[in-house]
Design a protein around this motif. Structure first.
Motif, PDB file in Angstrom:
ATOM      1  N   ALA A 124       0.616 -29.999  -8.415  1.00  0.00           N
ATOM      2  CA  ALA A 124      -0.442 -30.839  -7.859  1.00  0.00           C
ATOM      3  C   ALA A 124      -1.463 -31.207  -8.927  1.00  0.00           C
ATOM      4  O   ALA A 124      -1.943 -32.352  -8.989  1.00  0.00           O
ATOM      5  CB  ALA A 124      -1.124 -30.101  -6.704  1.00  0.00           C
ATOM      6  N   ALA A 125      -1.791 -30.224  -9.788  1.00  0.00           N
ATOM      7  CA  ALA A 125      -2.746 -30.495 -10.867  1.00  0.00           C
ATOM      8  C   ALA A 125      -2.188 -31.517 -11.845  1.00  0.00           C
ATOM      9  O   ALA A 125      -2.908 -32.419 -12.308  1.00  0.00           O
ATOM     10  CB  ALA A 125      -3.082 -29.187 -11.587  1.00  0.00           C
ATOM     11  N   ARG A 126      -0.904 -31.403 -12.154  1.00  0.00           N
ATOM     12  CA  ARG A 126      -0.271 -32.394 -13.033  1.00  0.00           C
ATOM     13  C   ARG A 126      -0.293 -33.772 -12.374  1.00  0.00           C
ATOM     14  O   ARG A 126      -0.521 -34.793 -13.034  1.00  0.00           O
ATOM     15  CB  ARG A 126       1.175 -31.995 -13.337  1.00  0.00           C
ATOM     16  CG  ARG A 126       1.318 -30.802 -14.259  1.00  0.00           C
ATOM     17  CD  ARG A 126       2.770 -30.614 -14.681  1.00  0.00           C
ATOM     18  NE  ARG A 126       2.964 -29.392 -15.423  1.00  0.00           N
ATOM     19  CZ  ARG A 126       2.699 -29.267 -16.722  1.00  0.00           C
ATOM     20  NH1 ARG A 126       2.237 -30.301 -17.406  1.00  0.00           N
ATOM     21  NH2 ARG A 126       2.900 -28.109 -17.329  1.00  0.00           N
ATOM     22  N   GLY A 127      -0.059 -33.787 -11.051  1.00  0.00           N
ATOM     23  CA  GLY A 127      -0.059 -35.056 -10.330  1.00  0.00           C
ATOM     24  C   GLY A 127      -1.414 -35.730 -10.346  1.00  0.00           C
ATOM     25  O   GLY A 127      -1.510 -36.963 -10.222  1.00  0.00           O
ATOM     26  N   MET A 128      -2.474 -34.931 -10.490  1.00  0.00           N
ATOM     27  CA  MET A 128      -3.827 -35.486 -10.569  1.00  0.00           C
ATOM     28  C   MET A 128      -4.150 -36.012 -11.956  1.00  0.00           C
ATOM     29  O   MET A 128      -5.250 -36.524 -12.188  1.00  0.00           O
ATOM     30  CB  MET A 128      -4.847 -34.412 -10.175  1.00  0.00           C
ATOM     31  CG  MET A 128      -4.747 -33.977  -8.716  1.00  0.00           C
ATOM     32  SD  MET A 128      -5.802 -32.548  -8.355  1.00  0.00           S
ATOM     33  CE  MET A 128      -7.422 -33.240  -8.687  1.00  0.00           C
ATOM     34  N   GLY A 129      -3.207 -35.849 -12.883  1.00  0.00           N
ATOM     35  CA  GLY A 129      -3.396 -36.398 -14.223  1.00  0.00           C
ATOM     36  C   GLY A 129      -3.961 -35.429 -15.232  1.00  0.00           C
ATOM     37  O   GLY A 129      -4.399 -35.838 -16.318  1.00  0.00           O
ATOM     38  N   MET A 130      -3.990 -34.126 -14.899  1.00  0.00           N
ATOM     39  CA  MET A 130      -4.503 -33.146 -15.861  1.00  0.00           C
ATOM     40  C   MET A 130      -3.591 -33.054 -17.078  1.00  0.00           C
ATOM     41  O   MET A 130      -2.367 -33.087 -16.953  1.00  0.00           O
ATOM     42  CB  MET A 130      -4.602 -31.754 -15.214  1.00  0.00           C
ATOM     43  CG  MET A 130      -5.819 -31.537 -14.351  1.00  0.00           C
ATOM     44  SD  MET A 130      -5.977 -29.782 -13.865  1.00  0.00           S
ATOM     45  CE  MET A 130      -7.619 -29.788 -13.163  1.00  0.00           C
ATOM     46  N   THR A 131      -4.203 -32.921 -18.256  1.00  0.00           N
ATOM     47  CA  THR A 131      -3.420 -32.687 -19.468  1.00  0.00           C
ATOM     48  C   THR A 131      -3.009 -31.216 -19.520  1.00  0.00           C
ATOM     49  O   THR A 131      -3.482 -30.398 -18.727  1.00  0.00           O
ATOM     50  CB  THR A 131      -4.242 -33.025 -20.714  1.00  0.00           C
ATOM     51  OG1 THR A 131      -5.368 -32.124 -20.780  1.00  0.00           O
ATOM     52  CG2 THR A 131      -4.756 -34.462 -20.663  1.00  0.00           C
ATOM     53  N   GLY A 132      -2.158 -30.884 -20.509  1.00  0.00           N
ATOM     54  CA  GLY A 132      -1.715 -29.501 -20.632  1.00  0.00           C
ATOM     55  C   GLY A 132      -2.874 -28.539 -20.846  1.00  0.00           C
ATOM     56  O   GLY A 132      -2.944 -27.472 -20.235  1.00  0.00           O
ATOM     57  N   GLY A 133      -3.809 -28.924 -21.726  1.00  0.00           N
ATOM     58  CA  GLY A 133      -4.953 -28.072 -22.009  1.00  0.00           C
ATOM     59  C   GLY A 133      -5.849 -27.907 -20.797  1.00  0.00           C
ATOM     60  O   GLY A 133      -6.347 -26.812 -20.521  1.00  0.00           O
ATOM     61  N   GLN A 134      -6.084 -29.013 -20.075  1.00  0.00           N
ATOM     62  CA  GLN A 134      -6.916 -28.933 -18.873  1.00  0.00           C
ATOM     63  C   GLN A 134      -6.253 -28.059 -17.808  1.00  0.00           C
ATOM     64  O   GLN A 134      -6.928 -27.292 -17.110  1.00  0.00           O
ATOM     65  CB  GLN A 134      -7.156 -30.344 -18.319  1.00  0.00           C
ATOM     66  CG  GLN A 134      -8.055 -31.201 -19.200  1.00  0.00           C
ATOM     67  CD  GLN A 134      -8.107 -32.645 -18.736  1.00  0.00           C
ATOM     68  OE1 GLN A 134      -7.151 -33.162 -18.148  1.00  0.00           O
ATOM     69  NE2 GLN A 134      -9.219 -33.298 -18.999  1.00  0.00           N
ATOM     70  N   LEU A 135      -4.939 -28.163 -17.707  1.00  0.00           N
ATOM     71  CA  LEU A 135      -4.195 -27.365 -16.731  1.00  0.00           C
ATOM     72  C   LEU A 135      -4.299 -25.876 -17.058  1.00  0.00           C
ATOM     73  O   LEU A 135      -4.524 -25.041 -16.185  1.00  0.00           O
ATOM     74  CB  LEU A 135      -2.735 -27.808 -16.728  1.00  0.00           C
ATOM     75  CG  LEU A 135      -1.802 -27.116 -15.731  1.00  0.00           C
ATOM     76  CD1 LEU A 135      -2.251 -27.379 -14.312  1.00  0.00           C
ATOM     77  CD2 LEU A 135      -0.366 -27.601 -15.946  1.00  0.00           C
ATOM     78  N   LEU A 136      -4.167 -25.554 -18.361  1.00  0.00           N
ATOM     79  CA  LEU A 136      -4.228 -24.156 -18.778  1.00  0.00           C
ATOM     80  C   LEU A 136      -5.617 -23.576 -18.523  1.00  0.00           C
ATOM     81  O   LEU A 136      -5.756 -22.499 -17.932  1.00  0.00           O
ATOM     82  CB  LEU A 136      -3.860 -24.047 -20.258  1.00  0.00           C
ATOM     83  CG  LEU A 136      -3.612 -22.636 -20.815  1.00  0.00           C
ATOM     84  CD1 LEU A 136      -2.725 -22.710 -22.056  1.00  0.00           C
ATOM     85  CD2 LEU A 136      -4.907 -21.924 -21.184  1.00  0.00           C
ATOM     86  N   ARG A 137      -6.645 -24.313 -18.972  1.00  0.00           N
ATOM     87  CA  ARG A 137      -8.017 -23.794 -18.878  1.00  0.00           C
ATOM     88  C   ARG A 137      -8.558 -23.835 -17.451  1.00  0.00           C
ATOM     89  O   ARG A 137      -9.274 -22.931 -17.018  1.00  0.00           O
ATOM     90  CB  ARG A 137      -8.944 -24.582 -19.798  1.00  0.00           C
ATOM     91  CG  ARG A 137      -8.683 -24.404 -21.285  1.00  0.00           C
ATOM     92  CD  ARG A 137      -9.791 -25.065 -22.088  1.00  0.00           C
ATOM     93  NE  ARG A 137      -9.876 -26.497 -21.826  1.00  0.00           N
ATOM     94  CZ  ARG A 137      -9.194 -27.418 -22.463  1.00  0.00           C
ATOM     95  NH1 ARG A 137      -8.369 -27.067 -23.429  1.00  0.00           N
ATOM     96  NH2 ARG A 137      -9.325 -28.704 -22.165  1.00  0.00           N
TER      97      ARG A 137
END
Length: 224
Positions: A124-137
């Protein structure tokens, strides 16, 4: 008088707490050594575990290698380091041996915590357009934090108990009280030193548990 009562007498003697080589000095050395090794272990293990857990590749191999290292006695590692050129650099053999000992629980818990994050939330977070770094943090790290903190607590308690080997390499810490007791054939002093190490380990465990209990609501909720 039994050995335990003699050990209690030794512990409650003011003369044994003050001066050079006293309990206060050895306790301070033990805490400093443990803290330094814990910080170094976290700096080495956590970034690796977080990145591998985020990528989902290579983590199993790293965890298995780290766990295999647990089978090697810390004392054996210390002896090998003392016999190597590193043995000429003061406390570094002890620090390296203890860091190697503390890395496995940190690496394993952090990696398992990252991989245990609900994949639907990640998707879901990826679907919202989060980058890898944003997803991790922003997503994976907060959700994995309780298990990461558990790894830090385990490593801290293990380091307190194992840091006594510093005395075998001529270092400080509570282990010096135990080794001095052996050299003097003073069994109450040996028992007193062991009691101090056990008490410090239990104190560190208690402080870590309280820190987790009074942590921000999100951490407590995820850790329950």
């Amino acid at each position: 008088m039994t050995t335990l009562s003699q050990a209690w007498t030794w512990l409650t003697s003011a003369d044994n707490w003050s001066g050079e080589g006293g309990i206060t000095q050895r306790l301070t050395e033990h805490i400093v050594l443990t803290a330094v090794c814990l910080v170094l272990s976290c700096l080495i293990a956590l970034p690796v575990a977080l990145v591998l857990g985020h990528l989902g590749r290579g983590g199993t191999l790293a965890v298995n290698i780290a766990n295999a290292g647990r089978a090697v006695p810390t004392f054996a590692v210390l002896v090998l380091l003392l016999l190597s050129p590193i043995g000429r650099y003061g406390a570094w053999p002890t620090v390296i041996a203890l860091v190697l000992f503390a890395v496995p629980p940190l690496l394993t818990n952090a990696y398992v915590g990252m991989r245990g994050v609900d994949r639907d939330i990640v998707a879901a977070a990826r679907g919202m357009g989060m980058t890898g770094g944003q997803l991790l943090r922003g997503v994976e790290l907060p959700l994995a934090l309780p298990l990461i903190l558990t790894g830090v607590r385990i490593a801290a308690v293990q380091l307190v108990a194992t840091a006594t080997i510093a005395a075998l390499a001529g270092g400080g810490g509570l282990g010096r009280i135990i080794t001095a007791g052996f050299n003097l054939a003073d069994t109450p002093q040996v028992v007193a030193g062991a009691v101090l190490v056990a008490a410090l380990a239990l104190l560190v465990e208690g402080v870590c548990v309280l820190a987790e209990r009074f942590a921000p609501a999100g951490v407590r909720r995820a850790g329950d």
